[in-house]
Design a protein around this motif. Structure first.
Motif, PDB file in Angstrom:
ATOM      1  N   LEU A 102       5.053  30.971  54.583  1.00  0.00           N
ATOM      2  CA  LEU A 102       6.359  30.542  55.088  1.00  0.00           C
ATOM      3  C   LEU A 102       7.073  29.841  53.945  1.00  0.00           C
ATOM      4  N   ARG A 103       8.238  30.314  53.595  1.00  0.00           N
ATOM      5  CA  ARG A 103       8.933  29.800  52.406  1.00  0.00           C
ATOM      6  C   ARG A 103      10.230  29.070  52.760  1.00  0.00           C
ATOM      7  N   ALA A 104      10.443  27.944  52.106  1.00  0.00           N
ATOM      8  CA  ALA A 104      11.701  27.200  52.216  1.00  0.00           C
ATOM      9  C   ALA A 104      12.212  26.892  50.818  1.00  0.00           C
ATOM     10  N   ASP A 105      13.527  26.810  50.658  1.00  0.00           N
ATOM     11  CA  ASP A 105      14.125  26.389  49.387  1.00  0.00           C
ATOM     12  C   ASP A 105      14.676  24.971  49.543  1.00  0.00           C
ATOM     13  N   MET A 106      14.693  24.199  48.458  1.00  0.00           N
ATOM     14  CA  MET A 106      14.961  22.763  48.558  1.00  0.00           C
ATOM     15  C   MET A 106      16.234  22.295  47.859  1.00  0.00           C
ATOM     16  N   ASP A 107      16.828  23.079  46.976  1.00  0.00           N
ATOM     17  CA  ASP A 107      17.910  22.563  46.134  1.00  0.00           C
ATOM     18  C   ASP A 107      19.259  22.604  46.834  1.00  0.00           C
ATOM     19  N   ALA A 108      20.204  21.855  46.263  1.00  0.00           N
ATOM     20  CA  ALA A 108      21.553  21.747  46.814  1.00  0.00           C
ATOM     21  C   ALA A 108      22.567  22.225  45.780  1.00  0.00           C
ATOM     22  N   LEU A 109      23.854  21.983  46.051  1.00  0.00           N
ATOM     23  CA  LEU A 109      24.938  22.524  45.226  1.00  0.00           C
ATOM     24  C   LEU A 109      25.827  21.419  44.650  1.00  0.00           C
ATOM     25  N   PRO A 110      26.482  21.687  43.525  1.00  0.00           N
ATOM     26  CA  PRO A 110      27.393  20.691  42.927  1.00  0.00           C
ATOM     27  C   PRO A 110      28.746  20.676  43.647  1.00  0.00           C
ATOM     28  N   ILE A 111      28.721  20.188  44.894  1.00  0.00           N
ATOM     29  CA  ILE A 111      29.905  20.149  45.751  1.00  0.00           C
ATOM     30  C   ILE A 111      30.038  18.739  46.315  1.00  0.00           C
ATOM     31  N   ALA A 168       4.932  37.553  54.219  1.00  0.00           N
ATOM     32  CA  ALA A 168       5.846  36.509  53.745  1.00  0.00           C
ATOM     33  C   ALA A 168       7.071  36.451  54.649  1.00  0.00           C
ATOM     34  N   LEU A 169       7.403  35.252  55.102  1.00  0.00           N
ATOM     35  CA  LEU A 169       8.576  35.050  55.950  1.00  0.00           C
ATOM     36  C   LEU A 169       9.460  33.947  55.383  1.00  0.00           C
ATOM     37  N   GLY A 170      10.746  34.135  55.557  1.00  0.00           N
ATOM     38  CA  GLY A 170      11.715  33.111  55.207  1.00  0.00           C
ATOM     39  C   GLY A 170      12.910  33.222  56.137  1.00  0.00           C
ATOM     40  N   CYS A 171      13.722  32.171  56.152  1.00  0.00           N
ATOM     41  CA  CYS A 171      14.862  32.117  57.078  1.00  0.00           C
ATOM     42  C   CYS A 171      16.062  31.515  56.363  1.00  0.00           C
ATOM     43  N   HIS A 172      17.257  31.965  56.748  1.00  0.00           N
ATOM     44  CA  HIS A 172      18.492  31.393  56.207  1.00  0.00           C
ATOM     45  C   HIS A 172      19.466  31.122  57.347  1.00  0.00           C
ATOM     46  N   ILE A 173      20.071  29.940  57.329  1.00  0.00           N
ATOM     47  CA  ILE A 173      21.190  29.659  58.241  1.00  0.00           C
ATOM     48  C   ILE A 173      22.306  30.650  57.937  1.00  0.00           C
TER      49      ILE A 173
END
Length: 386
Positions: free
Chosen positions: A73-82, A159-164
């Motif tokens: 199960l994969r998640a990403d952690m980073d954000a954006l320069p906003i 492998a599974l992942g999800c996106h809003i």
């Protein structure tokens, strides 16, 4: 076992966890606080983990003690320069940085899945790996995580992942077989001219004017060299030149991205783009440098896994709420994991009228949808590892 009843006590937990993470957004490769938050959560769950993978990546492992396949199960952690403009009570505490792409929610869902799946451990066989990945927004953290061995020992089978996903209605789950997102690459061009007085252009080589012609010519790659039935795009997102209204600039910097679903085009982008740049610069008497970053391949869901996940999602939100989302020329380095294991990257519908949309300073969504993501992960674990 009634999975909905199992998940219900965690509904508020996933919302609270998402809000905690939303307050501390960090740019790609700088996810120190986020990684520390993930580690603290895993410690409370008494789950073994490895930290500092490919920078700030974390991997936790739930070993059932019984032989069987391995699910990731994969998640990403980073954000954006906003700079965030939501006005939320839990808005970003880091000026100029915001979770505007849902990565806080992705991490929260996988963390809470840790808690729920621990309770299901006796019903499962094999191993579950929980991957918390840095740098999805760039330069790409998936490939370095894989190179560090997260998909080995034991080898990941699924492998599974999800996106809003704001592009589909709130409360739906989107699952598409085959290509979902495009191969996303980036490039940088520096035009080198000869600066001078605005009143004497004949004595100069105008880098700004040359750059404008380069931008226009690059658009014709898509309109005249690509199959119009094959989705492809070249977008220039950065153009910088000049310091004063009466000075012809000596240099111009152009940054852009090239997107396609076609693997051959993905491989050939440099051979398609650089000759155009060279031709314009030669005609104008300018020099140039060209840098290309290949980026990630298309995100392609395994057809068999997509079928299984549709049945799982139907049990979560109902068959009429499981839909096939349109392809998008957005990119996702989840693609690298899906090249190594049978998998599926699914979409959690946030509603077509979600504030701002992705990568927008007003981005927000109804957090009650997050419980559905956790439930999909738990039902998928039962389906694949029971």
């Amino acid at each position: 076992m009634n999975i909905k009843s199992l998940i219900k006590p965690y509904h508020q937990l996933v919302i609270d966890t998402r809000r905690d993470l939303h307050r501390i957004p960090e740019l790609s490769s700088h996810e120190e606080k986020t990684s520390a938050y993930v580690i603290d959560y895993l410690k409370r769950e008494n789950l073994p983990f490895t930290a500092d993978i490919a920078g700030h990546g974390v991997m936790a492992v739930l070993d059932t003690g019984r032989p069987g396949p391995t699910l990731m199960l994969r998640a990403d952690m980073d954000a954006l320069p906003i700079a965030e403009q939501t006005g939320l009570s839990f808005a970003s505490q880091h000026p100029g940085v915001m979770h505007a792409c849902g990565h806080d929610a992705h991490t929260a869902m996988v963390l809470v899945a840790v808690t729920a799946l621990k309770a299901l451990k006796d019903q499962l066989c094999g191993t579950i790996k929980f991957i918390f990945q840095p740098a999805e927004e760039g330069p790409g953290g998936a490939k370095p995580m894989i190179e560090a061995g997260v998909m080995d020992n034991p080898r990941v089978d699924f492998a599974l992942g999800c996106h809003i996903w704001p592009d589909i209605p709130e409360g739906t789950i989107g699952i598409r077989s085959g290509p979902l997102l495009a191969a996303a690459s980036g490039f940088r061009i520096i035009i080198k001219g000869r600066g001078g007085h605005a009143a004497k252009p004949h004595l100069c080589v105008d880098a700004l004017e040359t750059g404008c012609q380069v931008v226009g010519a690059l658009q014709r790659i898509v309109s005249r060299k690509m199959d119009p039935l094959a989705p492809t795009v070249i977008t220039i997102g950065h153009f910088q030149a000049g310091t004063a209204f009466n000075v012809i600039p000596e240099t111009a910097t152009i940054g852009g991205t090239a997107r396609t679903f076609d693997m051959d085009t993905w491989q050939r982008w440099p051979q398609l783009i650089e000759p155009v740049v060279k031709g314009v610069c030669d005609a104008m008497g300018a020099g140039y440098t060209f840098t290309f970053r290949k980026g990630c391949p298309p995100t392609v869901n395994d057809p068999g896994m997509a079928r299984r996940l549709r049945d799982i999602a139907a049990a979560v939100v109902g068959p009429d709420r499981v839909i096939e989302p349109n392809q998008t020329l957005g990119g996702e380095d989840m693609a690298f994991y899906l090249q190594k294991a049978k998998g599926c990257f699914f979409c959690l519908g946030a509603g077509n009228d979600v504030d701002g949309g992705l990568h927008n300073p007003c981005f927000n969504f109804d957090e009650t949808i997050l419980a559905s993501g956790v439930e999909v992960y738990c039902r998928a674990a039962i389906d694949l590892l029971a």
